[in-house]
Design a protein around this motif. Structure first.
Motif, PDB file in Angstrom:
ATOM      1  N   SER A  44      -0.101  -6.586  20.699  1.00 30.27           N
ATOM      2  CA  SER A  44      -0.450  -5.309  21.317  1.00 30.27           C
ATOM      3  C   SER A  44      -1.543  -5.472  22.362  1.00 30.27           C
ATOM      4  O   SER A  44      -1.603  -4.736  23.341  1.00 30.27           O
ATOM      5  N   TYR A  45      -2.458  -6.409  22.134  1.00 28.32           N
ATOM      6  CA  TYR A  45      -3.489  -6.788  23.102  1.00 28.32           C
ATOM      7  C   TYR A  45      -3.874  -8.229  22.789  1.00 28.32           C
ATOM      8  O   TYR A  45      -3.388  -8.825  21.812  1.00 28.32           O
ATOM      9  N   PHE A 120      -1.176  -5.395  30.417  1.00 29.24           N
ATOM     10  CA  PHE A 120      -1.639  -5.820  29.101  1.00 29.24           C
ATOM     11  C   PHE A 120      -3.160  -5.742  29.071  1.00 29.24           C
ATOM     12  O   PHE A 120      -3.822  -5.666  30.108  1.00 29.24           O
ATOM     13  N   HIS A 156       1.790  -1.256  23.581  1.00 25.32           N
ATOM     14  CA  HIS A 156       0.377  -1.628  23.399  1.00 25.32           C
ATOM     15  C   HIS A 156      -0.309  -0.805  22.310  1.00 25.32           C
ATOM     16  O   HIS A 156      -1.533  -0.619  22.345  1.00 25.32           O
TER      17      HIS A 156
END
Length: 559
Positions: A44-45, A120, A156
């Motif tokens: 997600s990160y 991102f 994300h």
């Protein structure tokens, strides 16, 4: 959760909803050479200098020159050539994330042509930029966990609210076995094994798990055994406990309340079980001084907002873990600057009806708290125009929205298990672009607002019908202008079905700024990556032509 919600409402089960949709992972892609191309992230990160693994899908033609560029804002950070790939249907490529935190762009070039743009985040902690989602199914028969989390990663989503996971109100963790029924209806089966698997799989994807807990709700029979825990209302000559749907009794959350001591210990057990933090809910009542608490045999007026503040701060101190609290209908907003919760989470109801209300609510909450603001703003999944307009307004205002979680479901109401509907592929594609855009340009969206006025047709300083709302932010290096299109919509009420805005092309604007180096255009509707555009210098500023505003477009001015 608002106390007027339709908690008893029935709908499709999650399994029934999943039968209506494909089991494949959602791919939103770009057409190139007759084939669809996509890029998928694995987390997600990313932490600074963490390995980023991406998948490039459906490069069906071989011997293409492939390049990936990493940008921050309009500055190129790095680029990578991808040579000698073995399988053109799926190319796996890894590189190190930047060492500096922030939002980044990833652009895919094939034979020197820009084919696809994504975004991102690089963060030291998910709390530096929380992107919140939800889960409601904790049974052994739930939808595939790996696929669900791979899907969330593309948006994300780095944190999830586990709605109604607990064994009971007050008695949170089930310790008598593996499976139990949900606390509200005693109908849905919940598995401790599945809960732990969800938490662990989330950690692999840098997704963190928040346990839903009612801050002042206790199971009725347990509450009646402890009258000093409860809040009361006087009815005639009697004092009766305050309840919620005749199922839950409402409690006193002052620091010195025995209920507070009890629930904080239960929250600690929840964290020991594996959850990363606590999401505290309330029901919007009783308001200050409308109930009484029992102390030393005497009924005394109760200040609900004081009880909330004291519980939130004590829980944070005792656990040193993430704590969210639901400001139902933005109440009690007067404590937002005095609590130690990690975000301001608001469930807007009748105090927030228009797009202007959304903007003003976020702006004030950010000003008061200096924290990220997340709105649980419920919109029917079929009102696609409303969803995109609301997400644009919330993002341009510096906020975030809770709407995604279980696979392909969009949250449309306060009772999460029954109020999430299947979103169309078209809407999910659009939302992925919006989430990429929010992440990629987060440093601009979070800039302070600037006191500047633009000149141009149908421009407005506030969101309203038949206008283009412009929102200006900036610092000493950049001016960032968002344009959100309300021309042709049928209502300013964000929950009520609206017509799609009329597309505006070649919007001419004048901006009273002189020291301009470059001007760039981007839009989550048309092109995520910024491209340089021309401008005309005039005596008192510059003239810019914004090529297109469908829902949301942006101009970045480099000073």
């Amino acid at each position: 959760m608002d106390f007027l919600d339709a908690s008893e409402k029935k709908g499709f089960s999650l399994i029934e909803k999943f039968l209506l949709i494909t089991n494949s992972i959602l791919f939103f892609s770009s057409m190139f050479g007759g084939e669809f191309v996509d890029i998928l992230f694995d987390k997600s990160y990313y932490y600074p200098n963490e390995t980023i693994n991406i998948r490039i899908l459906n490069m069906l033609e071989e011997n293409k020159q492939i390049k990936v560029e990493i940008t921050q804002g309009v500055q190129k950070v790095s680029e990578f050539a991808i040579d000698n790939y073995l399988d053109s249907k799926e190319i796996n490529f890894s590189f190190k994330s930047p060492s500096t935190t922030g939002g980044y762009g990833l652009d895919l070039f094939i034979d020197n042509k820009l084919v696809l743009s994504r975004g991102f985040s690089v963060l030291s902690s998910w709390l530096d930029s929380p992107r919140y989602g939800f889960l409601t199914d904790f049974s052994k028969g739930r939808f595939d966990i790996e696929k669900n989390f791979d899907y969330l990663v593309q948006y994300h989503i780095n944190s999830l609210q586990y709605y109604d996971w607990m064994y009971d109100y007050g008695d949170l963790v089930y310790e008598e076995g593996e499976e139990y029924k949900d606390a509200w209806n005693r109908e849905k089966t919940i598995s401790n094994v599945v809960l732990k698997e969800l938490i662990e799989k989330g950690h692999e994807k840098n997704i963190f798990s928040m346990a839903y807990v009612s801050i002042y709700g206790v199971e009725r029979n347990l509450g009646l055994q402890r009258p000093e825990w409860l809040l009361y209302q006087k009815k005639g000559v009697n004092y009766e406990p305050v309840d919620f749907y005749k199922k839950i009794l409402i409690t006193n959350t002052y620091n010195d309340s025995d209920w507070t001591k009890f629930l904080i210990e239960e929250c600690k057990k929840t964290l020991e079980f594996g959850f990363d933090g606590i999401h505290l809910d309330q029901y919007g009542y009783p308001k200050d001084y409308t109930s009484l608490f029992l102390k030393n045999g005497e009924y005394k007026p109760y200040l609900t907002s004081k009880g909330f503040k004291e519980f939130i701060n004590l829980l944070k101190k005792e656990t040193q873990s993430p704590v969210f609290f639901n400001y139902v209908n933005n109440w009690p907003n007067e404590i937002q600057s005095h609590t130690n919760g990690d975000v301001i989470y608001i469930e807007p109801w009748e105090s927030c009806n228009t797009y202007l209300d959304l903007y003003l609510m976020i702006k004030q909450a950010k000003k008061d708290s200096r924290k990220d603001v997340i709105l649980a703003a419920y919109i029917n999944e079929n009102f696609e125009e409303n969803v995109l307009l609301s997400d644009a307004v919330i993002s341009a205002s510096g906020g975030r929205r809770l709407e995604l979680g279980e696979f392909r479901l969009l949250l449309a109401g306060p009772y999460f298990p029954g109020d999430a509907g299947v979103a169309s592929q078209k809407l999910l594609d659009g939302l992925r672009n919006y989430y990429d855009y929010q992440i990629r340009y987060e440093q601009f969206l979070d800039l302070p607002e600037k006191e500047l006025s633009l000149e141009g047709s149908n421009l407005s300083l506030i969101p309203k019908k038949n206008s283009i709302w412009y929102n200006i932010k900036g610092n000493s290096e950049y001016v960032f202008i968002n344009f959100i299109n309300f021309i042709g919509i049928s209502t300013e009420l964000w929950r009520t079905k609206t017509k799609k805005p009329e597309i505006v092309e070649n919007l001419e604007i004048f901006l009273p700024i002189k020291n301009v180096q470059n001007v760039y255009f981007a839009s989550p509707d048309t092109q995520i990556a910024f491209s340089k555009i021309d401008y005309e210098v005039e005596d008192e500023g510059i003239k810019i032509f914004v090529s297109k505003v469908e829902y949301w477009s942006s101009i970045l001015i480099e000073l």
